[in-house]
Design an enzyme around this catalytic site. Structure first.
Site, mmCIF file in Angstrom:
data_model
loop_
_atom_site.group_PDB
_atom_site.id
_atom_site.type_symbol
_atom_site.label_atom_id
_atom_site.label_comp_id
_atom_site.label_asym_id
_atom_site.label_seq_id
_atom_site.Cartn_x
_atom_site.Cartn_y
_atom_site.Cartn_z
ATOM 1 N N GLN A 107 2.009 -6.018 -3.171
ATOM 2 C CA GLN A 107 2.447 -6.114 -1.767
ATOM 3 C C GLN A 107 3.739 -5.306 -1.579
ATOM 4 O OE1 GLN A 107 1.424 -9.528 -3.287
ATOM 5 N NE2 GLN A 107 -0.485 -8.486 -2.833
ATOM 6 N N ASP A 146 0.805 -1.223 0.000
ATOM 7 C CA ASP A 146 0.000 0.000 0.000
ATOM 8 C C ASP A 146 0.838 1.273 0.000
ATOM 9 O OD1 ASP A 146 -2.186 -1.679 0.107
ATOM 10 O OD2 ASP A 146 -2.294 -1.622 2.282
ATOM 11 N N GLY A 184 -4.539 -4.192 -3.844
ATOM 12 C CA GLY A 184 -5.513 -3.143 -4.145
ATOM 13 C C GLY A 184 -4.709 -1.921 -4.524
ATOM 14 N N HIS A 185 -4.652 -1.608 -5.810
ATOM 15 C CA HIS A 185 -3.823 -0.503 -6.293
ATOM 16 C C HIS A 185 -4.719 0.651 -6.713
ATOM 17 C CE1 HIS A 185 -0.198 -3.369 -7.199
ATOM 18 N NE2 HIS A 185 -0.603 -3.402 -5.945
ATOM 19 N N LYS A 240 1.832 2.176 -5.133
ATOM 20 C CA LYS A 240 2.359 1.618 -6.393
ATOM 21 C C LYS A 240 1.438 1.938 -7.573
ATOM 22 C CE LYS A 240 2.370 -2.414 -4.342
ATOM 23 N NZ LYS A 240 2.145 -2.060 -2.937
HETATM 24 P P1 GDP Z 1 -0.728 0.387 -3.567
HETATM 25 O O1 GDP Z 1 -1.319 -0.900 -3.117
HETATM 26 O O2 GDP Z 1 0.752 0.444 -3.329
HETATM 27 O O3 GDP Z 1 -1.083 0.751 -4.969
HETATM 28 O O4 GDP Z 1 -1.353 1.513 -2.618
HETATM 29 P P2 GDP Z 1 -2.893 1.648 -2.193
HETATM 30 O O5 GDP Z 1 -3.673 2.109 -3.350
HETATM 31 O O6 GDP Z 1 -3.371 0.406 -1.509
HETATM 32 O O7 GDP Z 1 -2.792 2.722 -1.043
HETATM 33 C C1 GDP Z 1 -2.252 3.983 -1.258
HETATM 34 C C2 GDP Z 1 -3.324 5.011 -0.884
HETATM 35 O O8 GDP Z 1 -2.719 6.267 -0.755
HETATM 36 C C3 GDP Z 1 -4.393 5.165 -1.942
HETATM 37 O O9 GDP Z 1 -5.602 5.515 -1.334
HETATM 38 C C4 GDP Z 1 -3.860 6.321 -2.797
HETATM 39 O O10 GDP Z 1 -4.887 7.040 -3.467
HETATM 40 C C5 GDP Z 1 -3.227 7.170 -1.737
HETATM 41 N N1 GDP Z 1 -2.077 7.957 -2.145
HETATM 42 C C6 GDP Z 1 -1.092 7.651 -3.033
HETATM 43 N N2 GDP Z 1 -0.148 8.612 -3.046
HETATM 44 C C7 GDP Z 1 -0.528 9.537 -2.156
HETATM 45 C C8 GDP Z 1 0.041 10.746 -1.685
HETATM 46 O O11 GDP Z 1 1.119 11.175 -2.090
HETATM 47 N N3 GDP Z 1 -0.666 11.445 -0.734
HETATM 48 C C9 GDP Z 1 -1.853 10.998 -0.249
HETATM 49 N N4 GDP Z 1 -2.457 11.719 0.682
HETATM 50 N N5 GDP Z 1 -2.416 9.867 -0.657
HETATM 51 C C10 GDP Z 1 -1.756 9.130 -1.590
HETATM 52 P P1 IMO Z 2 -0.883 -4.141 -2.277
HETATM 53 O O1 IMO Z 2 -0.425 -4.712 -3.590
HETATM 54 C C1 IMO Z 2 -0.970 -4.536 2.054
HETATM 55 C C2 IMO Z 2 -1.056 -8.601 3.692
HETATM 56 C C3 IMO Z 2 -2.312 -9.059 4.390
HETATM 57 C C4 IMO Z 2 -1.725 -10.062 5.368
HETATM 58 C C5 IMO Z 2 -0.598 -10.708 4.573
HETATM 59 C C6 IMO Z 2 -1.001 -12.001 3.875
HETATM 60 O O2 IMO Z 2 -2.181 -3.430 -2.355
HETATM 61 O O3 IMO Z 2 0.196 -3.358 -1.621
HETATM 62 P P2 IMO Z 2 -2.573 -12.686 1.839
HETATM 63 O O4 IMO Z 2 -3.929 -12.217 1.451
HETATM 64 O O5 IMO Z 2 -1.520 -12.453 0.840
HETATM 65 O O6 IMO Z 2 -2.600 -14.091 2.352
HETATM 66 O O7 IMO Z 2 -2.205 -11.796 3.131
HETATM 67 O O8 IMO Z 2 -0.236 -9.754 3.588
HETATM 68 N N1 IMO Z 2 -1.276 -8.092 2.303
HETATM 69 C C7 IMO Z 2 -1.203 -6.814 1.970
HETATM 70 N N2 IMO Z 2 -1.012 -5.706 2.721
HETATM 71 N N3 IMO Z 2 -1.071 -4.425 0.714
HETATM 72 C C8 IMO Z 2 -1.230 -5.523 -0.055
HETATM 73 O O9 IMO Z 2 -1.193 -5.468 -1.397
HETATM 74 C C9 IMO Z 2 -1.350 -6.786 0.570
HETATM 75 N N4 IMO Z 2 -1.532 -8.048 0.126
HETATM 76 C C10 IMO Z 2 -1.481 -8.842 1.196
HETATM 77 O O10 IMO Z 2 -2.952 -7.996 5.033
HETATM 78 O O11 IMO Z 2 -1.133 -9.390 6.442
HETATM 79 MG MG MG Z 3 -2.846 -1.593 -1.849
#
Ligand code: GDP
Ligand code: IMO
Ligand code: MG
Length: 429
Positions: free
Chosen positions: A222, A13, A40-41, A16
């Site tokens: 991840q 998270d 979840g991207h 990415k």
């Molecule tokens: P990913 O899994 O690495 O793609 O990241 P996620 O989408 O799960 O979580 C990142 C969260 O931070 C999302 O809600 C993005 O919209 C948000 N986000 C990304 N970059 C920034 C930033 O620079 N500032 C803020 N406030 N939010 C951001």
């Molecule tokens: P993105 O790509 C954050 C965490 C879960 C749990 C562990 C194992 O959005 O960054 P799994 O479902 O793989 O068996 O879970 O890894 N986890 C993540 N945490 N971002 C993710 O993906 C994750 N994918 C799995 O919360 O601790």
């Molecule tokens: Mg994510």
């Protein structure tokens, strides 16, 4: 041309999705190499927020091939929903989405197994997203999984039954309720649906791109601290989330990897169980969660929050051979007068280290912090690095000196446009 790899350096998270979408116009292809719908991207542009789970984050850019590589575990049901969700944006998924025949299929019983194993673990549960990731990779390694290419064969139903029966036996052992009829119906409908898409030997597509001077961005899911080998085992995911995973997950030789972009938040978060040395249980942690909207993109769970952890970041940089760093969510720290960064760990025996102990989960670790001045002001509408408050630049300088890798992007908000490029951002060479 070599492929570039973009991956998370923390516990996932990091942002990415946002950066892959931002960089995608520089590439001909974006390819996911591991993980599955546990990811979840999030992408944001034109006032709309999109969350992608299995489809690569280049899908909103025209004329880019988006590849789901062999290292991915794919849930057809979730993929069907994702593709249908994109229809209203007129995205030509039939032309731009490519799925590896060698990607492993997540069956409905894999999801049940995930839930049964987690329930049986009780207090020591992993905190899995329950998408069936662990059980599907287990079947891959046990050499009994089903792959996307198999669904094109005439005996797919038979092979499905064979594997599902094995799963039912295990579920019976765990006394786990079955109730599969609806899920199976949905699964087979989704299997029929995805047959219309490009199901290919993606290793050829990717390597043809490499030899024909097309540029490829590999998108990690991840983060490095969730890696099956180097993460805080057993509180990890079931794949290699690191740069090496891009080689096995796409069929790319190590010598064909160019830049490795490492993404990190200006602080830390973790969702699910497992060690987190800098976790904050106080008001500061709550403030970060609120400002950063730190709730899971896949499960909606509240993310654990803490200060930046340099020993963990150095470890991830070392394992991945990171060539450029991107710092995300700088704006979330706007509210603080002072910002802390963990530079070392103090262990139970009094020693002070900046490496990750093997028994990180079992021992007590006291983070040693350096306190830096906060900027305490909004970063909104700043597009140039030079215009950022001095304290932000000092924070970045401090991190660069510690990490010895340039920080070339600073993200100041979730939108595509809230991205500051610093120095020379090198891509695809
Ligand atoms: P990913 O899994 O690495 O793609 O990241 P996620 O989408 O799960 O979580 C990142 C969260 O931070 C999302 O809600 C993005 O919209 C948000 N986000 C990304 N970059 C920034 C930033 O620079 N500032 C803020 N406030 N939010 C951001
Ligand atoms: P993105 O790509 C954050 C965490 C879960 C749990 C562990 C194992 O959005 O960054 P799994 O479902 O793989 O068996 O879970 O890894 N986890 C993540 N945490 N971002 C993710 O993906 C994750 N994918 C799995 O919360 O601790
Ligand atoms: Mg994510």
């Amino acid at each position: 041309m070599k492929i570039d790899v973009l991956l998370g350096l923390q516990w996932g998270d990091e942002g990415k999705g946002k950066i892959v979408d931002f960089l995608a116009p520089k590439y001909n292809m974006v390819a996911r190499f591991q993980g599955g719908p546990n990811a979840g991207h999030t992408l944001e542009f034109d006032g709309i927020k999109h969350v992608l789970h299995q489809i690569p984050s280049g899908i909103f850019r025209a004329d880019i091939k988006n590849v789901i590589g062999n290292g991915v575990v794919l849930d057809p049901v979730i993929l069907k929903k994702e593709i249908e969700g994109l229809e209203k944006y007129n995205i030509d998924t039939k032309a731009n989405l490519y799925i590896s025949k060698k990607a492993q299929l997540i069956l409905p019983t894999h999801r049940l197994l995930d839930a049964a194993y987690e329930k049986a673990k009780g207090e020591s549960k992993i905190g899995s997203t329950l998408k069936g990731i662990g059980p599907t990779y287990s079947d891959k390694i046990a050499r009994q999984g089903l792959r996307v290419g198999d669904l094109l064969a005439g005996n797919f139903r038979e092979r499905y039954e064979e594997l599902a029966e094995k799963h039912r036996t295990i579920l019976g052992f765990y006394n786990y309720p079955l109730g599969l009829a609806e899920a199976e119906e949905e699964f087979f409908a989704a299997v029929e649906f995805i047959k219309q898409f490009n199901i290919i030997d993606s290793e050829y597509l990717v390597n043809d791109a490499i030899t024909s001077e097309q540029s490829v961005l590999a998108e990690g899911a991840q983060g490095s601290l969730l890696d099956i080998d180097f993460g805080s085992y057993p509180y990890v995911t079931s794949s290699n989330t690191m740069a090496a995973g891009a080689c096995t997950g796409l069929g790319v030789a190590p010598g064909n990897v160019g830049e490795v972009f490492g993404i990190f938040k200006a602080y830390c978060t973790r969702v699910g169980s497992g060690p987190f040395p800098t976790e904050l249980f106080d008001e500061t942690g709550d403030k970060i969660r609120k400002e950063g909207n730190e709730y899971g993109s896949t499960t909606g769970r509240s993310r654990r929050c803490g200060w930046l952890d340099l020993p963990a970041l150095k470890y991830a940089i070392m394992l991945n051979g990171v060539t450029q760093l991107f710092m995300m969510k700088a704006d979330v720290l706007n509210i603080f007068e002072e910002i802390k960064v963990c530079t070392h760990y103090k262990l139970e025996d009094g020693s002070v280290v900046d490496t990750l102990p093997f028994d990180i989960d079992a021992i007590k670790i006291e983070p040693v912090y350096k306190t830096l001045k906060g900027w305490h002001t909004s970063l909104e509408n700043i597009q140039d690095y030079a215009q950022l408050p001095q304290e932000v630049r000092e924070y970045v300088d401090f991190l660069e000196a510690e990490l010895k890798v340039p920080v070339n992007i600073i993200s100041t908000g979730p939108d595509r446009t809230e991205t500051i490029i610093r120095g020379e951002l090198v891509t695809a060479s």
